[in-house]
Motif scaffolding. Structure first.
Motif, PDB file in Angstrom:
ATOM      1  N   UNK A  75       2.956  12.747  -3.046  1.00  0.00           N
ATOM      2  CA  UNK A  75       2.500  12.700  -1.676  1.00  0.00           C
ATOM      3  C   UNK A  75       2.266  11.359  -1.131  1.00  0.00           C
ATOM      4  N   UNK A  76       1.483  10.827  -1.998  1.00  0.00           N
ATOM      5  CA  UNK A  76       0.877   9.310  -1.830  1.00  0.00           C
ATOM      6  C   UNK A  76       2.152   8.280  -1.578  1.00  0.00           C
ATOM      7  N   UNK A  77       3.004   8.661  -2.381  1.00  0.00           N
ATOM      8  CA  UNK A  77       4.419   7.648  -2.210  1.00  0.00           C
ATOM      9  C   UNK A  77       5.216   8.066  -1.138  1.00  0.00           C
ATOM     10  N   UNK A  78       5.194   9.461  -0.730  1.00  0.00           N
ATOM     11  CA  UNK A  78       5.863   9.625   0.480  1.00  0.00           C
ATOM     12  C   UNK A  78       5.307   9.064   1.518  1.00  0.00           C
ATOM     13  N   UNK A  79       3.929   9.175   1.820  1.00  0.00           N
ATOM     14  CA  UNK A  79       3.398   8.467   3.061  1.00  0.00           C
ATOM     15  C   UNK A  79       3.547   7.235   3.105  1.00  0.00           C
ATOM     16  N   UNK A  80       3.657   6.418   1.812  1.00  0.00           N
ATOM     17  CA  UNK A  80       4.107   4.697   1.879  1.00  0.00           C
ATOM     18  C   UNK A  80       5.466   4.604   2.253  1.00  0.00           C
ATOM     19  N   UNK A  81       6.289   5.535   1.830  1.00  0.00           N
ATOM     20  CA  UNK A  81       7.801   4.890   1.809  1.00  0.00           C
ATOM     21  C   UNK A  81       8.821   6.062   2.639  1.00  0.00           C
ATOM     22  N   UNK A  82       8.144   7.003   2.896  1.00  0.00           N
ATOM     23  CA  UNK A  82       8.966   8.035   3.585  1.00  0.00           C
ATOM     24  C   UNK A  82       9.792   8.945   2.727  1.00  0.00           C
ATOM     25  N   UNK A  83       9.909   8.747   1.442  1.00  0.00           N
ATOM     26  CA  UNK A  83      10.718   9.433   0.405  1.00  0.00           C
ATOM     27  C   UNK A  83       9.778  10.176  -0.509  1.00  0.00           C
ATOM     28  N   UNK A  84      10.482  11.276  -1.124  1.00  0.00           N
ATOM     29  CA  UNK A  84       9.823  11.849  -2.202  1.00  0.00           C
ATOM     30  C   UNK A  84      10.883  11.710  -3.648  1.00  0.00           C
ATOM     31  N   UNK A  85       9.983  11.401  -4.615  1.00  0.00           N
ATOM     32  CA  UNK A  85      10.962  11.176  -5.634  1.00  0.00           C
ATOM     33  C   UNK A  85      11.170  12.858  -6.537  1.00  0.00           C
ATOM     34  N   UNK A  86      12.305  12.677  -6.936  1.00  0.00           N
ATOM     35  CA  UNK A  86      12.676  13.995  -7.618  1.00  0.00           C
ATOM     36  C   UNK A  86      12.324  13.990  -9.022  1.00  0.00           C
TER      37      UNK A  86
END
Length: 129
Positions: A75-86
Motif C-alpha cells: 500500500x505504501x508503494x502504491x501511494x508513492x507510485x500509483x501501482x501495486x506490485x503483483x
C-alpha cells in the motif's frame, strides 16, 4: 520510490520468525509472495549447500503478522507510485543476514513456483550475494 529501511528490516525479522526458517538448517533462503485481491500466498526454498528444502513463510503464533506487513508495504508503494506490485521476491543469506527484496509489477507469474517448474525455479531464484 523511497521505502523506509525500518519497514524492510521488519519484514526480514518476520521472515526469520517463520516456522520453516526456524526448523531447518539453511545458508540462503528465498520466498516469493504473490498478491491477489485480499489474498497473499507464498512459497520458497531453504538452501544448505546442495540440499534444497521447499518452504513456506508462516509464523506459528501470528499467522497474519507477516502478511499484514507485506500488505502495508504494498500500500505504501502504491501511494508513492500509483501501482501495486503483483509479486515480492525476498532473498536472504543466513551468516550475514543480508537480504534483498525485489518487486514485480507487470508479470504476475514471473517468479511463480509451480509443480511443473519447481526444479528450474529453485535454481533460478537461488540467492547470489
Amino acid at each position: 520510490m523511497k521505502i523506509a529501511d525500518d519497514k524492510l528490516h521488519e519484514i526480514a525479522q518476520l521472515v526469520l520468525q517463520c516456522e520453516d526458517v526456524l526448523s531447518f538448517q539453511w545458508t540462503e533462503l528465498v520466498f516469493v509472495f504473490e498478491f491477489g485481491e485480499g489474498h497473499v500466498s507464498n512459497s520458497g526454498f531453504l538452501y544448505d549447500g546442495q540440499e534444497v528444502t521447499p518452504a513456506t513463510a508462516s509464523i506459528a503464533q501470528e499467522k497474519l503478522r507477516l502478511r499484514n506487513s507485506l500488505e502495508a508495504l504494498r500500500e505504501d508503494i502504491f501511494q508513492q507510485c500509483g501501482d501495486k506490485f503483483n509479486q515480492l521476491l525476498f532473498q536472504m543469506e543466513n551468516e550475514t543476514k543480508r537480504f534483498k527484496i525485489d518487486f514485480e509489477f507487470d508479470d504476475p507469474k514471473r517468479w511463480a513456483i509451480t509443480p511443473s517448474n519447481m526444479f528450474e525455479m529453485r535454481e533460478e531464484l537461488r540467492p547470489k550475494f
